[in-house]
Design a protein around this motif. Structure first.
Motif, short mmCIF file in Angstrom:
data_model
loop_
_atom_site.label_atom_id
_atom_site.label_comp_id
_atom_site.label_asym_id
_atom_site.label_seq_id
_atom_site.Cartn_x
_atom_site.Cartn_y
_atom_site.Cartn_z
N TYR A 4 0.84 -1.19 0.00
CA TYR A 4 0.00 0.00 0.00
C TYR A 4 0.88 1.25 0.00
O TYR A 4 1.95 1.27 0.59
CB TYR A 4 -0.91 0.02 1.23
N ALA A 5 0.38 2.29 -0.65
CA ALA A 5 1.07 3.58 -0.69
C ALA A 5 0.38 4.53 0.28
O ALA A 5 -0.85 4.57 0.35
CB ALA A 5 1.05 4.15 -2.10
N PHE A 6 1.18 5.29 1.04
CA PHE A 6 0.66 6.24 2.01
C PHE A 6 1.29 7.60 1.80
O PHE A 6 2.39 7.71 1.25
CB PHE A 6 0.96 5.76 3.44
N ILE A 7 0.58 8.65 2.24
CA ILE A 7 1.10 10.01 2.16
C ILE A 7 0.74 10.73 3.46
O ILE A 7 -0.33 10.53 4.02
CB ILE A 7 0.55 10.78 0.94
N CYS A 8 1.68 11.54 3.92
CA CYS A 8 1.43 12.37 5.10
C CYS A 8 0.88 13.71 4.61
O CYS A 8 1.51 14.37 3.78
CB CYS A 8 2.73 12.59 5.88
N THR A 9 -0.28 14.09 5.12
CA THR A 9 -0.89 15.34 4.67
C THR A 9 -0.23 16.57 5.30
O THR A 9 -0.44 17.68 4.86
CB THR A 9 -2.40 15.35 4.97
N THR A 28 0.96 7.32 12.22
CA THR A 28 1.95 8.39 12.33
C THR A 28 2.94 8.35 11.18
O THR A 28 3.34 7.28 10.71
CB THR A 28 2.72 8.32 13.66
N CYS A 29 3.36 9.52 10.74
CA CYS A 29 4.32 9.65 9.65
C CYS A 29 5.72 9.29 10.15
O CYS A 29 6.15 9.79 11.19
CB CYS A 29 4.30 11.08 9.13
N PRO A 30 6.47 8.44 9.44
CA PRO A 30 7.83 8.11 9.86
C PRO A 30 8.80 9.28 9.70
O PRO A 30 9.88 9.28 10.29
CB PRO A 30 8.22 6.94 8.96
N SER A 31 8.43 10.30 8.94
CA SER A 31 9.30 11.44 8.71
C SER A 31 9.10 12.54 9.74
O SER A 31 10.05 12.99 10.38
CB SER A 31 9.06 11.99 7.30
N CYS A 32 7.84 12.98 9.94
CA CYS A 32 7.60 14.12 10.84
C CYS A 32 6.94 13.72 12.16
O CYS A 32 6.89 14.51 13.08
CB CYS A 32 6.75 15.18 10.14
N GLY A 33 6.40 12.50 12.25
CA GLY A 33 5.80 12.03 13.48
C GLY A 33 4.36 12.48 13.71
O GLY A 33 3.77 12.15 14.73
N GLN A 34 3.78 13.20 12.76
CA GLN A 34 2.39 13.66 12.89
C GLN A 34 1.43 12.51 12.59
O GLN A 34 1.74 11.60 11.82
CB GLN A 34 2.12 14.83 11.93
N ALA A 35 0.25 12.55 13.16
CA ALA A 35 -0.77 11.52 12.94
C ALA A 35 -1.70 11.92 11.80
O ALA A 35 -2.91 12.01 11.96
CB ALA A 35 -1.55 11.29 14.22
N THR A 36 -1.11 12.19 10.63
CA THR A 36 -1.88 12.66 9.48
C THR A 36 -1.60 11.82 8.24
O THR A 36 -1.49 12.34 7.13
CB THR A 36 -1.56 14.14 9.19
N VAL A 37 -1.49 10.50 8.41
CA VAL A 37 -1.17 9.60 7.30
C VAL A 37 -2.47 9.10 6.67
O VAL A 37 -3.40 8.70 7.36
CB VAL A 37 -0.31 8.42 7.79
N LYS A 38 -2.53 9.17 5.35
CA LYS A 38 -3.69 8.69 4.59
C LYS A 38 -3.22 7.69 3.54
O LYS A 38 -2.13 7.84 2.97
CB LYS A 38 -4.40 9.84 3.88
N ARG A 39 -4.05 6.69 3.26
CA ARG A 39 -3.74 5.71 2.21
C ARG A 39 -4.04 6.34 0.85
O ARG A 39 -5.06 7.00 0.68
CB ARG A 39 -4.57 4.45 2.38
N GLN A 40 -3.14 6.12 -0.10
CA GLN A 40 -3.33 6.62 -1.46
C GLN A 40 -3.98 5.55 -2.31
O GLN A 40 -3.77 4.35 -2.10
CB GLN A 40 -2.00 7.01 -2.09
N VAL A 41 -4.74 5.96 -3.30
CA VAL A 41 -5.29 5.05 -4.29
C VAL A 41 -4.32 5.05 -5.46
O VAL A 41 -4.06 6.10 -6.05
CB VAL A 41 -6.69 5.49 -4.75
N THR A 42 -3.76 3.90 -5.77
CA THR A 42 -2.76 3.81 -6.84
C THR A 42 -3.17 2.76 -7.85
O THR A 42 -3.94 1.85 -7.55
CB THR A 42 -1.38 3.45 -6.27
N ALA A 43 -2.65 2.89 -9.05
CA ALA A 43 -2.89 1.91 -10.11
C ALA A 43 -1.89 0.77 -9.97
O ALA A 43 -0.77 0.97 -9.49
CB ALA A 43 -2.72 2.57 -11.47
#
Length: 87
Positions: A4-9, A28-43
């Motif tokens: 799965y692909a994820f992005i931190c907003t 939580t984002c592994p880069s900034c630690g914020q709880a703003t991670v969402k799953r991306q829809v990818t092909a």
């Protein structure tokens, strides 16, 4: 297991994670630690093509297998001629 692909907003960091369908998404984002991670829809990154892909590869030998791509030995059909414009 799917990837799965994820992005931190918050920071825009993107990452992939291999996990089971029943596993919870990371919060939580592994880069900034914020709880703003969402799953991306990818092909999907693959395409089943070529002379060896059939409607079903599990048919009995007596059943006719239909090649989904077409007969690789026959040439491709010629493109249709363009329609003429009347002025």
């Amino acid at each position: 297991m799917p990837i799965y692909a994820f992005i931190c907003t918050s920071c825009g960091h993107t990452f992939d994670k291999l996990q089971k369908l029943s596993d919870a998404d990371p919060e939580t984002c592994p880069s900034c630690g914020q709880a703003t991670v969402k799953r991306q829809v990818t092909a999907p990154s693959f395409r089943l093509a070529g002379g060896g892909w059939y409607e079903t590869d599990f048919k009995k030998d007596g059943d006719k297998k239909r090649n989904l791509v077409g007969d690789a030995s026959s040439p491709a059909p010629a493109p249709a001629p363009a329609a003429k414009k009347d002025d």
